[in-house]
Design a protein around this motif. Structure first.
Motif, mmCIF file in Angstrom:
data_model
loop_
_atom_site.group_PDB
_atom_site.id
_atom_site.type_symbol
_atom_site.label_atom_id
_atom_site.label_comp_id
_atom_site.label_asym_id
_atom_site.label_seq_id
_atom_site.Cartn_x
_atom_site.Cartn_y
_atom_site.Cartn_z
ATOM 1 N N LYS A 57 -15.088 -58.761 -18.551
ATOM 2 C CA LYS A 57 -15.545 -59.234 -19.862
ATOM 3 C C LYS A 57 -17.072 -59.087 -19.924
ATOM 4 C CE LYS A 57 -13.645 -63.228 -19.267
ATOM 5 N NZ LYS A 57 -13.233 -64.643 -19.505
ATOM 6 N N VAL A 59 -20.637 -58.724 -22.313
ATOM 7 C CA VAL A 59 -21.341 -58.933 -23.578
ATOM 8 C C VAL A 59 -22.625 -58.122 -23.561
ATOM 9 C CG1 VAL A 59 -22.697 -60.605 -24.920
ATOM 10 C CG2 VAL A 59 -20.399 -61.196 -24.164
ATOM 11 N N HIS A 89 -18.013 -56.848 -25.994
ATOM 12 C CA HIS A 89 -18.437 -57.311 -27.320
ATOM 13 C C HIS A 89 -19.943 -57.136 -27.445
ATOM 14 C CE1 HIS A 89 -14.552 -59.509 -27.398
ATOM 15 N NE2 HIS A 89 -14.656 -59.343 -28.703
ATOM 16 N N LYS A 118 -18.176 -68.376 -31.993
ATOM 17 C CA LYS A 118 -17.600 -67.232 -31.303
ATOM 18 C C LYS A 118 -18.640 -66.547 -30.430
ATOM 19 C CE LYS A 118 -15.078 -62.905 -31.965
ATOM 20 N NZ LYS A 118 -14.431 -61.985 -32.942
ATOM 21 N N LEU A 122 -18.332 -66.194 -26.348
ATOM 22 C CA LEU A 122 -18.327 -64.905 -25.668
ATOM 23 C C LEU A 122 -19.389 -64.850 -24.572
ATOM 24 C CD1 LEU A 122 -17.861 -62.518 -28.732
ATOM 25 C CD2 LEU A 122 -16.219 -62.890 -26.868
ATOM 26 N N ALA A 126 -18.516 -64.605 -20.415
ATOM 27 C CA ALA A 126 -18.737 -63.228 -19.943
ATOM 28 C C ALA A 126 -18.875 -63.167 -18.423
ATOM 29 C CB ALA A 126 -19.987 -62.655 -20.603
#
Length: 377
Positions: A57, A59, A89, A118, A122, A126
């Motif tokens: 994950k 960011v 993201h 959100k 995130l 992360a």
């Protein structure tokens, strides 16, 4: 010097323009076939490889009021990492400028000013965070606290002076014209350049182009044009990118820019400067949307005798956004660093003022004489 051999053109069918470019490069620019790996040292590349191997994950974030370099580098890196199977993201403190929304995945950016919870979630969850085109947590605005509290490793990739020491890995090259060109060298060093497709190449070119005023300043390094040649080999249309970024305007953009130049521009001959201001009420009157005044600060520089330009925009009550541009050796970055909590490059910088627009103007006028010594003849 360690070098990596890279094929300039992909195999298979190429266009006539690519054939012409390849012929020119092979005859006149043989050095383009190799790229200098010393820009990113081997230990740094190895460390980032290791962090990416462990992370799922990811960011990617950039500075408040993101420009073409911030958005271009963020989206390009996102696309490459997604091609590797990572869950990625892009999170920005506020809305990207409208002229950049044609870039692939720009519509998927998580804008913290709209989706605050959100964005913070995130960042908190992360495994790895890439921090692009900023060197200070203060440049994250509303996301600064979330970034400070995030426990995962962070990689800073930036080209501004004096980076703060808060990231796990810091790639800081103030000698580079843009974060996008620095990111390109990192992708090459990591062996990821082949994963950069046409869409990603468009993002990188956009950042390079916008952070140099479409290659009119900070753009005398031959390396820039080597990278451009490689990006063109991906199939980008640099003319179309220029048109979409600089020559596509909404009706509100044309009207507000015309009004600003006709009614609100002041020439300060004693300082060889131009000053443009827009109040919050004036922005509302013209239906202002973010990006409508993009490039406005550059216009006064075409006036003979104007060495630098200052644009002040009242984004919120008691908050003024400041953009500056200059020609020659006039250091607008010093003006922004010293008095407007900002910074940037010699010929392009920005900052902010907490107070009314009239107070910001009065303050600027009170310190402008300090910079007259940089004007020259």
């Amino acid at each position: 010097m360690e070098r990596a051999n890279i094929t300039l053109f992909p195999r298979g069918r190429v266009t006539m323009n690519q054939k012409k470019l390849r012929t020119f490069v092979f005859h006149f620019c043989p050095g383009v076939l190799s790229m200098d790996n010393s820009i990113i040292d081997g230990s740094t590349a190895t460390r980032i490889h290791s962090l990416l191997y462990k992370a799922e994950k990811i960011v990617i974030t950039c500075h408040v009021s993101p420009d073409g370099d911030a958005i271009g580098s963020s989206l390009a890196l996102s696309q490459v990492l997604k091609a590797m199977g990572k869950h990625v993201h892009v999170v920005t403190p506020d809305t990207p400028p409208r002229p950049l929304m044609f870039l692939k995945d720009a519509d998927r950016i998580v804008v913290a000013s709209r989706w605050t919870d959100k964005a913070r979630t995130l960042i908190k969850s992360a495994d790895l965070i890439f921090c692009l085109d900023f060197n200070s947590l203060a440049r994250l605005d509303r996301l600064a606290d979330a970034m400070r509290e995030a426990e995962c490793p962070k990689v800073m990739i930036d080209h501004h002076l004096e980076p703060e020491d808060w990231a796990t890995v810091i790639i800081s090259r103030p000698d580079m014209s843009s974060t996008c060109v620095l990111l390109y060298h990192l992708l090459v060093r990591l062996g990821f350049e082949s994963r950069l497709d046409k869409d990603g190449a468009e993002c990188i070119y956009t950042g390079m182009m916008t952070d140099t005023g479409h290659f009119t300043y900070n753009s005398n390094d031959p390396d820039i044009y080597i990278v451009i040649a490689r990006l063109m080999s991906k199939g980008i249309d640099k003319n179309e990118i220029y048109r979409r970024v600089f020559n596509t305007h909404s009706l509100s953009s044309i009207r507000i820019s015309s009004y600003a130049l006709y009614r609100k521009m002041q020439i300060l001959p004693e300082h060889k400067a131009a000053l443009i201001t827009l109040t919050g009420d004036e922005l509302k009157e013209f239906g202002y949307e973010k990006g409508d005044t993009e490039g406005l600060v550059n216009v006064p520089l075409s006036i003979p005798g104007v060495v630098y330009s200052v644009f002040m925009r009242e984004d919120e009550p008691d908050y003024v956004k400041i953009s500056t541009r200059s020609v020659g050796e006039f250091p607008v970055n010093k003006l922004c660093e010293r008095y407007f909590s900002g910074g940037g490059h010699l010929n392009a910088a920005g900052g902010e003022y907490h107070g009314s627009l009239s107070q910001a103007v009065s303050f600027y006028l009170s310190v402008a004489a300090e910079f007259d010594s940089y004007i020259g003849d």
